[in-house]
Design a protein around this motif. Sequence first.
Motif, PDB file in Angstrom:
ATOM      1  N   GLY A  64     -14.848 -32.451 -57.909  1.00 35.65           N
ATOM      2  CA  GLY A  64     -15.939 -31.502 -57.756  1.00 35.65           C
ATOM      3  C   GLY A  64     -16.460 -31.298 -56.346  1.00 35.65           C
ATOM      4  N   VAL A  65     -15.750 -31.790 -55.347  1.00 36.46           N
ATOM      5  CA  VAL A  65     -16.179 -31.567 -53.967  1.00 36.46           C
ATOM      6  C   VAL A  65     -15.942 -30.093 -53.624  1.00 36.46           C
ATOM      7  CG1 VAL A  65     -15.763 -32.188 -51.551  1.00 36.46           C
ATOM      8  CG2 VAL A  65     -15.657 -33.950 -53.327  1.00 36.46           C
ATOM      9  N   ALA A  66     -16.940 -29.470 -53.012  1.00 34.49           N
ATOM     10  CA  ALA A  66     -16.814 -28.063 -52.624  1.00 34.49           C
ATOM     11  C   ALA A  66     -15.661 -27.903 -51.636  1.00 34.49           C
ATOM     12  CB  ALA A  66     -18.116 -27.578 -51.980  1.00 34.49           C
ATOM     13  N   PRO A  67     -14.886 -26.832 -51.770  1.00 30.77           N
ATOM     14  CA  PRO A  67     -13.706 -26.648 -50.909  1.00 30.77           C
ATOM     15  C   PRO A  67     -13.996 -26.787 -49.411  1.00 30.77           C
ATOM     16  CG  PRO A  67     -13.661 -25.039 -52.670  1.00 30.77           C
ATOM     17  CD  PRO A  67     -14.982 -25.765 -52.771  1.00 30.77           C
ATOM     18  N   ASP A  68     -15.118 -26.269 -48.943  1.00 37.22           N
ATOM     19  CA  ASP A  68     -15.443 -26.362 -47.515  1.00 37.22           C
ATOM     20  C   ASP A  68     -15.803 -27.777 -47.073  1.00 37.22           C
ATOM     21  OD1 ASP A  68     -14.935 -23.678 -47.172  1.00 37.22           O
ATOM     22  OD2 ASP A  68     -17.047 -23.086 -47.277  1.00 37.22           O
ATOM     23  N   ASP A  69     -16.128 -28.635 -48.043  1.00 35.46           N
ATOM     24  CA  ASP A  69     -16.523 -30.009 -47.726  1.00 35.46           C
ATOM     25  C   ASP A  69     -15.374 -31.003 -47.838  1.00 35.46           C
ATOM     26  OD1 ASP A  69     -19.122 -29.152 -47.277  1.00 35.46           O
ATOM     27  OD2 ASP A  69     -19.727 -29.528 -49.358  1.00 35.46           O
ATOM     28  N   ILE A  70     -14.235 -30.564 -48.339  1.00 37.36           N
ATOM     29  CA  ILE A  70     -13.091 -31.459 -48.498  1.00 37.36           C
ATOM     30  C   ILE A  70     -12.537 -31.818 -47.123  1.00 37.36           C
ATOM     31  CG2 ILE A  70     -10.700 -31.605 -49.319  1.00 37.36           C
ATOM     32  CD1 ILE A  70     -11.568 -29.906 -51.728  1.00 37.36           C
ATOM     33  N   ASP A  71     -12.355 -33.111 -46.903  1.00 36.63           N
ATOM     34  CA  ASP A  71     -11.702 -33.576 -45.685  1.00 36.63           C
ATOM     35  C   ASP A  71     -11.082 -34.938 -45.961  1.00 36.63           C
ATOM     36  OD1 ASP A  71     -10.743 -33.435 -43.117  1.00 36.63           O
ATOM     37  OD2 ASP A  71     -12.639 -33.961 -42.151  1.00 36.63           O
ATOM     38  N   VAL A  72     -10.005 -35.208 -45.277  1.00 38.73           N
ATOM     39  CA  VAL A  72      -9.316 -36.490 -45.362  1.00 38.73           C
ATOM     40  C   VAL A  72      -8.945 -36.872 -43.935  1.00 38.73           C
ATOM     41  CG1 VAL A  72      -7.346 -37.756 -46.315  1.00 38.73           C
ATOM     42  CG2 VAL A  72      -8.319 -35.832 -47.593  1.00 38.73           C
ATOM     43  N   ILE A  73      -9.393 -38.032 -43.512  1.00 42.46           N
ATOM     44  CA  ILE A  73      -9.061 -38.528 -42.180  1.00 42.46           C
ATOM     45  C   ILE A  73      -7.994 -39.604 -42.323  1.00 42.46           C
ATOM     46  CG2 ILE A  73      -9.928 -39.731 -40.140  1.00 42.46           C
ATOM     47  CD1 ILE A  73     -12.674 -38.404 -40.813  1.00 42.46           C
ATOM     48  N   VAL A  74      -6.896 -39.436 -41.602  1.00 40.98           N
ATOM     49  CA  VAL A  74      -5.800 -40.393 -41.635  1.00 40.98           C
ATOM     50  C   VAL A  74      -5.680 -41.045 -40.265  1.00 40.98           C
ATOM     51  CG1 VAL A  74      -3.317 -40.709 -41.978  1.00 40.98           C
ATOM     52  CG2 VAL A  74      -4.565 -39.068 -43.394  1.00 40.98           C
ATOM     53  N   GLU A  75      -5.691 -42.370 -40.257  1.00 42.93           N
ATOM     54  CA  GLU A  75      -5.515 -43.134 -39.025  1.00 42.93           C
ATOM     55  C   GLU A  75      -4.255 -43.990 -39.148  1.00 42.93           C
ATOM     56  OE1 GLU A  75      -9.884 -44.040 -37.235  1.00 42.93           O
ATOM     57  OE2 GLU A  75      -9.137 -45.457 -38.724  1.00 42.93           O
ATOM     58  N   PHE A  76      -3.433 -43.947 -38.120  1.00 45.24           N
ATOM     59  CA  PHE A  76      -2.292 -44.840 -38.012  1.00 45.24           C
ATOM     60  C   PHE A  76      -2.722 -45.965 -37.088  1.00 45.24           C
ATOM     61  CE2 PHE A  76      -0.530 -40.873 -39.382  1.00 45.24           C
ATOM     62  CZ  PHE A  76       0.481 -41.243 -40.266  1.00 45.24           C
ATOM     63  N   VAL A  77      -2.688 -47.193 -37.601  1.00 46.96           N
ATOM     64  CA  VAL A  77      -3.269 -48.339 -36.911  1.00 46.96           C
ATOM     65  C   VAL A  77      -2.216 -49.421 -36.693  1.00 46.96           C
ATOM     66  CG1 VAL A  77      -5.052 -50.122 -37.107  1.00 46.96           C
ATOM     67  CG2 VAL A  77      -5.492 -47.834 -37.998  1.00 46.96           C
ATOM     68  N   ASP A  78      -2.204 -49.984 -35.498  1.00 42.10           N
ATOM     69  CA  ASP A  78      -1.320 -51.111 -35.184  1.00 42.10           C
ATOM     70  C   ASP A  78      -1.721 -52.286 -36.068  1.00 42.10           C
ATOM     71  OD1 ASP A  78      -0.141 -53.427 -34.082  1.00 42.10           O
ATOM     72  OD2 ASP A  78      -0.317 -52.674 -32.037  1.00 42.10           O
ATOM     73  N   ASP A  79      -0.790 -52.755 -36.890  1.00 38.72           N
ATOM     74  CA  ASP A  79      -1.131 -53.828 -37.821  1.00 38.72           C
ATOM     75  C   ASP A  79      -1.413 -55.158 -37.134  1.00 38.72           C
ATOM     76  OD1 ASP A  79       1.473 -54.594 -37.180  1.00 38.72           O
ATOM     77  OD2 ASP A  79       2.236 -54.434 -39.218  1.00 38.72           O
ATOM     78  N   ALA A  80      -0.986 -55.318 -35.889  1.00 38.08           N
ATOM     79  CA  ALA A  80      -1.229 -56.575 -35.171  1.00 38.08           C
ATOM     80  C   ALA A  80      -2.551 -56.582 -34.425  1.00 38.08           C
ATOM     81  CB  ALA A  80      -0.080 -56.850 -34.196  1.00 38.08           C
TER      82      ALA A  80
END
Length: 99
Positions: A64-80
């Motif tokens: 039910g999130v409004a289309p304009d409010d949808i966001d997904v942040i993806v971070e690639f992080v060094d596991d060490a």
Amino acid sequence: MRSSAQDAADELIADDTNSVTGVEFNDAMTSVKVSVDAARYGALESLLAPGFYIQGALYQQFNGVAPDDIDVIVEFVDDATGAVLDTGSYQEMGENLGQ
């Protein structure tokens, strides 16, 4: 949907042809942390991000999130070290595509 996203992430982690060592989603699927082996991480692996964007955006839409409010942040992080190697968002991708 959340379990499908986790299944896809588990397949990435199990695949030795990439540098992914872990994937964590927050509860709302607005944030994804992709842990990688920095020594093996290549810039092309950042192309995995759109898959996470779509999974998170669909999850949010069905919740039910409004289309304009949808966001997904993806971070690639060094596991060490925990250092962020690359980051992007669903909204930025849309802006870059002119949508």
